[in-house]
Design a protein around this motif. Structure first.
Motif: not given
Length: 302
Positions: A192-221
Motif C-alpha cells: 500500500r502506498g510506497w510499499t506497492i513498489g516493494l511488492a512488485h520488487e519482491a515478485a520480480l526477485k522470485m521470478r528471476e531467481a526461482v522462475q516461479g509463478w509470482t504476482e504482485s498487486y496494490p493490497a486494496m485491489d
C-alpha cells in the motif's frame, strides 16, 4: 554439480549486508543535498528493479508533501511533454540503454540526477549530479542490496526514519526459511502506498531467481479478482499495514497469509533470503539466472 551452498554465493553475501549498507546510505543522504528540493516537480525512472524503487520513492516523496513526484519505466517516460523540474534516474550499472536514451533526448532541458552503483559508467558524464553508491554495487545479476540501499538513501531524503528498518533487517536476513515457504507453489505480494513498489520488487526477485509463478498487486485491489488464485500451498505476503478485513478473507482461501510486524523494507530483505533459499533448493543459481544479464544494453538494430 556445484555444492548447493555455493549457488547464489554473491547474492547471499549481498543480501546479508543490507543493514550495514542502509546505515551508510542514511548517513550519506543526510550529508548530501543532491536530490530535488521540496516543492519541485520530479519524475523518477528506472528499469526492472530500479523502476520499482522509483515507484516507492515517488509515493513516499509525494505523501510526505515534498511535491509532485511520478515514477516511470524509462522506456515509457514521456518527460519532454510534462512540466517536470528534475529527472531522477536509478540505475545500478549506469549502462541501461533506455535510461541513457531518455537522458539524451532531454538534452539538458531539465536537471538530471543519477543514483548509481558503478561510478565508471557512461551515465556519469551525461547528468548534472550523481548519487554514488559504489559500496552497494553487486556481482550477482539478481539485485538485492543496491536497490534497497538506493531506496534507503531516497527515503531518508524525504524525512523517513529508517532506524527500525535497519534493526528489523538484521534479524530478517539471518532468519531460517521454513519448509512451507520453500515448497510453496505460488506467491503473491501486496503493498500500500510506497510499499506497492516493494511488492512488485519482491515478485520480480522470485521470478528471476526461482522462475516461479509470482504476482504482485496494490493490497486494496487484490480482492478485485486476484484473490481467486489463493489456495492451500500458496502464499499471500503483505508488506506494510494491511487493509481492513483482508486477514479474515485470507483465512477462507486456505492460503498461507503473512503480515509480519516489521518494517516493510526489512520484510523485503527477508523475502530476498526466502528467494535465495528457494532457488538453492531447486538447484538454481541466482548469481547467473536464465536469460538475464547484469544490464540490458540494446544494440542499434535491436
Amino acid at each position: 554439480m556445484s555444492d548447493i551452498s555455493q549457488l547464489g554465493h554473491h547474492m547471499d553475501i549481498e543480501l546479508t549486508s543490507q543493514p550495514e549498507m542502509w546505515e551508510r546510505a542514511i548517513a550519506q543522504s543526510r550529508a548530501e543535498s543532491l536530490l530535488p528540493a521540496d516543492g519541485l516537480r520530479v519524475a523518477v525512472v528506472g528499469c526492472g528493479t530500479s523502476w520499482f524503487m522509483a515507484q516507492a520513492y515517488a509515493a513516499a516523496r509525494e505523501s510526505a508533501g515534498k511535491g509532485v513526484t511520478d515514477a516511470f519505466a524509462a522506456s515509457e517516460a514521456f518527460i519532454a511533454t510534462r512540466d517536470y523540474d528534475v529527472l531522477v534516474a536509478i540505475t545500478r550499472s549506469g549502462t541501461t540503454s533506455e535510461v541513457l536514451e531518455l537522458i539524451g533526448q532531454l538534452d539538458g532541458s531539465i536537471r538530471t540526477v543519477a543514483v548509481i552503483g558503478d561510478t565508471t559508467s557512461p551515465i556519469v558524464s551525461k547528468v548534472d549530479a550523481v548519487v554514488e553508491l559504489l559500496y552497494a554495487d553487486e556481482q550477482s545479476v539478481v539485485q538485492t542490496r543496491f536497490a534497497t540501499t538506493a531506496l534507503a538513501y531516497l527515503l531518508t531524503s524525504v524525512g523517513v526514519d529508517l532506524t527500525a528498518a535497519v534493526a528489523d533487517a538484521r534479524a530478517a536476513v539471518a532468519a531460517e526459511t521454513p519448509k512451507e515457504l520453500i515448497d510453496a507453489e505460488q506467491f503473491t505480494f501486496l503493498g500500500r502506498g510506497w510499499t506497492i513498489g516493494l511488492a512488485h520488487e519482491a515478485a520480480l526477485k522470485m521470478r528471476e531467481a526461482v522462475q516461479g509463478w509470482t504476482e504482485s498487486y496494490p493490497a486494496m485491489d487484490y480482492r478485485h479478482g486476484p484473490i481467486a488464485i489463493a489456495a492451500p500451498n500458496r502464499v499471500t505476503w503483505m508488506l506494510g499495514e494491511e487493509p481492513e478485513g483482508l486477514a479474515g478473507d485470507m483465512v477462507r482461501t486456505g492460503a498461507l497469509y503473512i503480515n509480519n510486524d516489521v518494517h516493510p523494507l526489512a520484510e523485503l530483505a527477508r523475502i530476498h533470503r526466502v528467494t535465495l533459499d528457494r532457488a538453492r533448493a531447486r538447484g538454481m543459481n541466482p548469481d547467473t539466472p536464465r536469460n538475464l544479464s547484469r544490464s540490458v544494453i540494446l544494440s542499434e538494430d535491436s
